[in-house]
Design an enzyme around this catalytic site. Structure first.
Site, PDB file in Angstrom:
ATOM      1  N   THR A 107       0.812  -1.204   0.000  1.00  0.00           N
ATOM      2  CA  THR A 107       0.000   0.000   0.000  1.00  0.00           C
ATOM      3  C   THR A 107       0.851   1.262   0.000  1.00  0.00           C
ATOM      4  O   THR A 107       1.963   1.272   0.553  1.00  0.00           O
ATOM      5  CB  THR A 107      -0.918   0.017   1.241  1.00  0.00           C
ATOM      6  OG1 THR A 107      -1.520   1.301   1.401  1.00  0.00           O
ATOM      7  CG2 THR A 107      -0.125  -0.278   2.514  1.00  0.00           C
ATOM      8  N   GLU A 109       0.250   3.617   1.807  1.00  0.00           N
ATOM      9  CA  GLU A 109       0.313   4.051   3.208  1.00  0.00           C
ATOM     10  C   GLU A 109       1.660   3.689   3.845  1.00  0.00           C
ATOM     11  O   GLU A 109       1.993   4.199   4.913  1.00  0.00           O
ATOM     12  CB  GLU A 109      -0.830   3.425   4.011  1.00  0.00           C
ATOM     13  CG  GLU A 109      -2.202   3.977   3.667  1.00  0.00           C
ATOM     14  CD  GLU A 109      -2.443   5.395   4.182  1.00  0.00           C
ATOM     15  OE1 GLU A 109      -1.870   5.760   5.219  1.00  0.00           O
ATOM     16  OE2 GLU A 109      -3.211   6.133   3.534  1.00  0.00           O
ATOM     17  N   TYR A 131      -2.292   0.403  10.516  1.00  0.00           N
ATOM     18  CA  TYR A 131      -2.464  -0.265   9.217  1.00  0.00           C
ATOM     19  C   TYR A 131      -1.165  -0.215   8.429  1.00  0.00           C
ATOM     20  O   TYR A 131      -0.685  -1.244   7.925  1.00  0.00           O
ATOM     21  CB  TYR A 131      -3.591   0.409   8.432  1.00  0.00           C
ATOM     22  CG  TYR A 131      -3.682  -0.031   6.981  1.00  0.00           C
ATOM     23  CD1 TYR A 131      -4.208  -1.267   6.640  1.00  0.00           C
ATOM     24  CD2 TYR A 131      -3.225   0.793   5.955  1.00  0.00           C
ATOM     25  CE1 TYR A 131      -4.285  -1.672   5.308  1.00  0.00           C
ATOM     26  CE2 TYR A 131      -3.305   0.402   4.628  1.00  0.00           C
ATOM     27  CZ  TYR A 131      -3.827  -0.833   4.317  1.00  0.00           C
ATOM     28  OH  TYR A 131      -3.897  -1.230   3.006  1.00  0.00           O
ATOM     29  N   LYS A 135       1.267  -3.403   7.435  1.00  0.00           N
ATOM     30  CA  LYS A 135       1.595  -3.670   6.037  1.00  0.00           C
ATOM     31  C   LYS A 135       3.108  -3.599   5.793  1.00  0.00           C
ATOM     32  O   LYS A 135       3.618  -4.223   4.860  1.00  0.00           O
ATOM     33  CB  LYS A 135       0.868  -2.673   5.130  1.00  0.00           C
ATOM     34  CG  LYS A 135      -0.618  -2.969   4.942  1.00  0.00           C
ATOM     35  CD  LYS A 135      -0.836  -4.180   4.041  1.00  0.00           C
ATOM     36  CE  LYS A 135      -2.273  -4.308   3.590  1.00  0.00           C
ATOM     37  NZ  LYS A 135      -2.463  -5.401   2.610  1.00  0.00           N
TER      38      LYS A 135
END
Length: 324
Positions: A107, A109, A131, A135
């Site tokens: 991701t 992010e 999150y 990840k």
């Protein structure tokens, strides 16, 4: 033939893939077969992978809502981080290291507090949420299995990818649903968080093609997938309303800011601090040069087309089922 893992629920949770059933009304499977399982249960993962013996595995399972990951931090770590390890371990346990290709949904992010603009495969990571941190573990454990066991495993570092199937509590879908309801007279106003957050938004169907292309290469490599364009949440709101013939004019500042309809004078958008993240990611912009060169991939759906498709789909949905 496609096999999927579905979490057990007391209600049907296959709404976004109903059309893939041979008989959607009766939930009769054809070339898509679903198995009950969960990324928190390593035993079921081993059992399913051993039974199916897949040639490609796409790990798209996650608690993927960034804001909610602050409230469900431990669960997010278990599913998004250790869940990836469980899948990789299951491949190894089943003796499929040399026959399976593995795709990990990484991701944008990961970049979080961005260290360079735009972000590419070599940009240092700086996650800003549970999150993103979960990840990050998943990203590196995929790299580790690739290097330790020569597993064909890749990370697709996908920037925001949207479609009418996006979950209703994600900001893009929240906007398109709310605008559709306002258009149909079912709603007057809705609330958002940080209007000035800027994202690189693409269409999910373009990005899924990129996932598949990564597993068709001769050597496993990690790729950034993005459009290279940046738009704010504010702009997404404006374009969504413009599509239904309304012009949004912004008034006030910070939490007191509102979006008013120029044509009617009605306030349709307000700001609520509860939708802000404890640590915000203000700006994400991807550089997909490597994917363009090595995968011959490029995004086809424009930002304007994406917004229009999402609003149109939700107008149709809300017209037929206002409670959807």
């Amino acid at each position: 033939q496609v096999h999927g893992i579905v979490r057990r629920s007391s209600s049907f949770n296959t709404g976004r893939i109903e059309h893939l059933y041979k008989n959607p009304q009766a939930h009769i499977e054809g070339n898509m077969k679903l198995h009950y399982g969960d990324l928190t249960d390593s035993t079921c993962l081993v059992k399913i992978i051993n039974e199916v013996k897949p040639t490609e595995i796409y790990n798209l399972g996650a608690q993927s809502h960034v804001k909610i990951s602050f409230d469900l931090a431990e669960y997010t770590a278990d599913v998004d981080g250790v869940g990836t390890l469980r899948l990789l371990d299951a491949i190894k346990t089943c003796g499929l290291i040399n026959s399976v290709k593995f795709y990990q949904a990484s991701t944008s992010e990961l970049f979080g507090k961005v260290q360079e603009i735009p972000q590419k495969e070599t940009t240092p990571f700086y996650p800003r949420s549970p999150y993103g941190a979960a990840k990050l573990y998943a990203y590196w454990i995929v790299v580790n299995f690739r290097e330790a066991y020569n597993l064909f495993a890749v990370n697709g570092i996908l920037f925001n990818h949207e479609s009418p199937r996006r979950g209703a509590n994600f900001v893009t879908r929240k906007i398109s649903r709310s605008v559709a309801k306002i258009h149909l007279g079912q709603l007057d106003c809705f609330s958002l968080g940080n209007l000035d957050a800027k994202r690189d938004w693409g269409h999910a169907r373009d990005y899924v093609e990129a996932m598949w292309l990564m597993l068709q290469t001769d050597e496993p490599e990690d790729f950034v997938i993005a459009t290279g364009e940046v738009h704010s949440v504010r702009e997404f709101v404006e374009k969504s309303f413009k599509h239904i013939g309304k012009t949004i004019v912004w008034e006030g500042k910070n939490e007191n800011e509102v979006g008013r309809c120029k044509e009617t004078g009605k306030i349709h958008v307000t700001v609520n601090h509860k939708y802000y993240r404890p640590t915000e990611v203000d700006f994400l912009q991807g550089d997909c040069t490597k994917a363009r060169q090595k995968l011959n991939w490029e995004p086809r759906v424009t930002f304007d087309e994406l917004v229009r498709e999402m609003v149109d789909a939700d107008v149709e949905l809300m017209r037929n089922n206002p409670n959807a």
